[in-house]
Design an enzyme around this catalytic site. Structure first.
Site, PDB file in Angstrom:
ATOM      1  CG  HIS A  29      -2.637 -61.708 -21.147  1.00 14.80           C
ATOM      2  ND1 HIS A  29      -2.489 -60.343 -21.243  1.00 14.80           N
ATOM      3  CD2 HIS A  29      -3.097 -62.134 -22.356  1.00 14.80           C
ATOM      4  CE1 HIS A  29      -2.852 -59.955 -22.459  1.00 14.80           C
ATOM      5  NE2 HIS A  29      -3.233 -61.027 -23.151  1.00 14.80           N
ATOM      6  CG  ASP A  33       1.713 -62.314 -17.332  1.00 11.93           C
ATOM      7  OD1 ASP A  33       0.652 -62.447 -17.972  1.00 11.93           O
ATOM      8  OD2 ASP A  33       2.286 -61.219 -17.211  1.00 11.93           O
ATOM      9  CG  HIS A  34      -1.932 -61.515 -14.811  1.00 15.27           C
ATOM     10  ND1 HIS A  34      -1.961 -60.504 -13.876  1.00 15.27           N
ATOM     11  CD2 HIS A  34      -1.034 -61.123 -15.751  1.00 15.27           C
ATOM     12  CE1 HIS A  34      -1.140 -59.534 -14.252  1.00 15.27           C
ATOM     13  NE2 HIS A  34      -0.574 -59.890 -15.385  1.00 15.27           N
ATOM     14  CG  HIS A  80      -4.178 -55.719 -20.654  1.00 18.27           C
ATOM     15  ND1 HIS A  80      -3.049 -55.057 -21.058  1.00 18.27           N
ATOM     16  CD2 HIS A  80      -3.774 -57.000 -20.403  1.00 18.27           C
ATOM     17  CE1 HIS A  80      -2.035 -55.891 -21.064  1.00 18.27           C
ATOM     18  NE2 HIS A  80      -2.439 -57.080 -20.684  1.00 18.27           N
ATOM     19  CG  ASP A 111      -1.238 -56.838 -16.850  1.00 18.62           C
ATOM     20  OD1 ASP A 111      -1.013 -56.889 -15.632  1.00 18.62           O
ATOM     21  OD2 ASP A 111      -0.720 -57.611 -17.647  1.00 18.62           O
ATOM     22  CG  HIS A 129       2.761 -56.365 -14.890  1.00 20.44           C
ATOM     23  ND1 HIS A 129       2.872 -56.060 -16.216  1.00 20.44           N
ATOM     24  CD2 HIS A 129       2.247 -57.614 -14.849  1.00 20.44           C
ATOM     25  CE1 HIS A 129       2.421 -57.070 -16.947  1.00 20.44           C
ATOM     26  NE2 HIS A 129       2.036 -58.028 -16.141  1.00 20.44           N
TER      27      HIS A 129
END
Lengths: 306, 306
Positions: free
Chosen positions: A64, A66-67, A142, A213, A271
């Site tokens: 993802h 944001d990672h 996830h 996550d 997070h």
């Protein structure tokens, strides 16, 4: 033996003025690792004075944005900095293609050896090991294929207990290697001196578990059992467990339950969803279940020594 | 008619604590454009309160990381913000493949129509036009295929000069459309009243030229002639013209020479190399050739009204 963790970013979804996506810098037993690399990570590394050249291994939990959207920029910067050392990148299958295409199209100067270790297993596996540290995956649950990572210091050998050894004239320097190797010593009388008497225990091997996550996944507990430091995502508070289930994230309460069940020493949560303005509510909620809970915040350091 | 330019980032190469790669937000004649999108642009947009939803067109000059590594994050964020409107992205061939691969692998929620306009021409071409603004490319000379962009307001129609019109009883409201359309009026006496007497000139159509990255390229001068506002890269000072030539960048002196030769009203310089700690030296050098020179700095606004 020590762990020193620096939070570079700890917010979910999109970068905002004071919210930075996930990234952490970990020093453990003199090894230096970067974990996740959201957009802006390289700037956060400069801000918090992380030495770029120390890092030889980068671990990406999942793909993802944001990672990992900050990864290509960091790799390109290593090129501009004339890096020559190998860099190992661990992450889900696909990370190599997308990263190399970006570097190619931007005609980056990244000429150093870049070694991708693409992960696909759904079982925990050993992915890195040297004489100081081992790293195992923690399979998470996830919306996309995701791993947490367990970083564990290597056990050191027991140390010579010189005071006790000096009680036995017969034991000489020639025996020290055997004693260090864990052997008992048999005296000429036939008496066996147990190794435990002749040695002191080594410093405890510490461990750090990064879990983000993921939805609440109790079956990670055996993997992270008795860990000294656990980072577990807590995107929502318990009042929005419905959203946590829908988006496959965890609540603060669930993160604390994992910490409690795994008997870890210390829990860090992060997070946070942008919907919450006051992140202290996350700590308050978690502490009701697991007292030793701390909030991830950009620039915050967590140290464990033994 | 007005131009409002906000500098979001203006430094070269790698993001640092107080150095942000190239990005600019342009409001011109009620149209809203983003120009270049280095890593961290979306955070800078939030910091300087740029309305995300206003932007429907993004122009990328070239595919070096410091000009586009922030694009995918912004496009993904539009997805998270549930954007539905079309977004047009202009940039060199290749931008579509690399961007879509990143969005695909990160399973972004970007479901809005994303329309890529890939550029390949080495000649200046009209790439956008509506009733308010036109955009033409400015072919530059850098290490990779690069375009600057010239944003020009559309000429408005001349306005009715009511004081003068009232001198002629015979001219009625029925004639106004013809007068606005630029026609002369013939009275019943046969006298011809020239349109210039019956109308006032419209507000001047303004223009903004963005030129980065490029070596000194005097043949862009005819394209940007008489522009109201020019941004021209100035990566080095004249003392390192050798480096400018080698890396296909410009010196501050050369940027000023372009501004002077093109007879622009105002010059903004930026894209400073990290080797210079005091950026006022860039302004000092440029001002010796072109007095009306200003420094790009993050968050700085430039306004032109007519």
């Amino acid at each position: 033996m020590s762990i020193h963790l620096t939070i570079l970013g700890c917010h979910s979804a999109t970068p905002r003025v004071n919210a930075f996506p996930t990234s952490q810098y970990l020093e453990i037993n003199n090894r230096h690792f970067l974990i996740d690399c959201g957009e802006g990570t390289q700037r956060q590394m400069r801000k918090y004075k992380v030495g770029f050249s120390k890092i030889n291994h980068i671990f990406i939990s999942h793909l993802h944005g944001d990672h990992f959207y900050g990864l290509v920029g960091l790799l390109a910067t290593y090129g501009i900095l004339s890096r020559e050392k190998e860099l190992h990148i661990y992450g889900p299958k696909g990370i190599k293609e997308v990263t190399l295409l970006q570097l190619k199209i931007s005609q980056s100067h990244a000429k150093y050896p870049m070694i991708f270790h693409e992960l696909q297993s759904k079982e925990s596996e050993l992915i890195f090991e040297d004489d100081k540290v081992s790293v195992k995956t923690i399979p998470l649950n996830h919306r996309v294929y995701t791993n947490g990572y367990l970083f564990t210091e290597k056990e050191k050998a027991r140390k010579l207990h010189m005071d006790n050894i000096s009680n036995y004239e017969e034991i000489s320097k020639a025996d020290y290697l055997n004693i260090k190797a864990g052997k008992n010593i048999t005296l000429s009388t036939g008496e066996v001196i147990p190794n435990e008497e002749l040695t002191l225990p080594p410093k405890k091997a510490l461990s750090y578990a990064f879990c983000s996550d993921t939805k609440y996944k109790p079956n990670i507990v055996p993997i992270i059992k008795n860990t000294d430091l656990l980072y577990h995502e807590a995107t929502f508070l318990a009042d929005r467990e419905d959203l946590a289930i829908k988006t496959k994230h965890a609540t603060s309460k669930q993160a604390a339950q994992i910490a409690k069940d795994a008997n870890v020493k210390q829990l860090i949560i992060g997070h946070y969803s942008g919907r919450y303005k006051d992140i202290t509510l996350f700590q308050k909620e978690a502490k009701e279940i697991f007292k030793n809970t701390y909030l991830a915040e950009p620039g915050k350091n967590f140290k464990v020594d033994e």
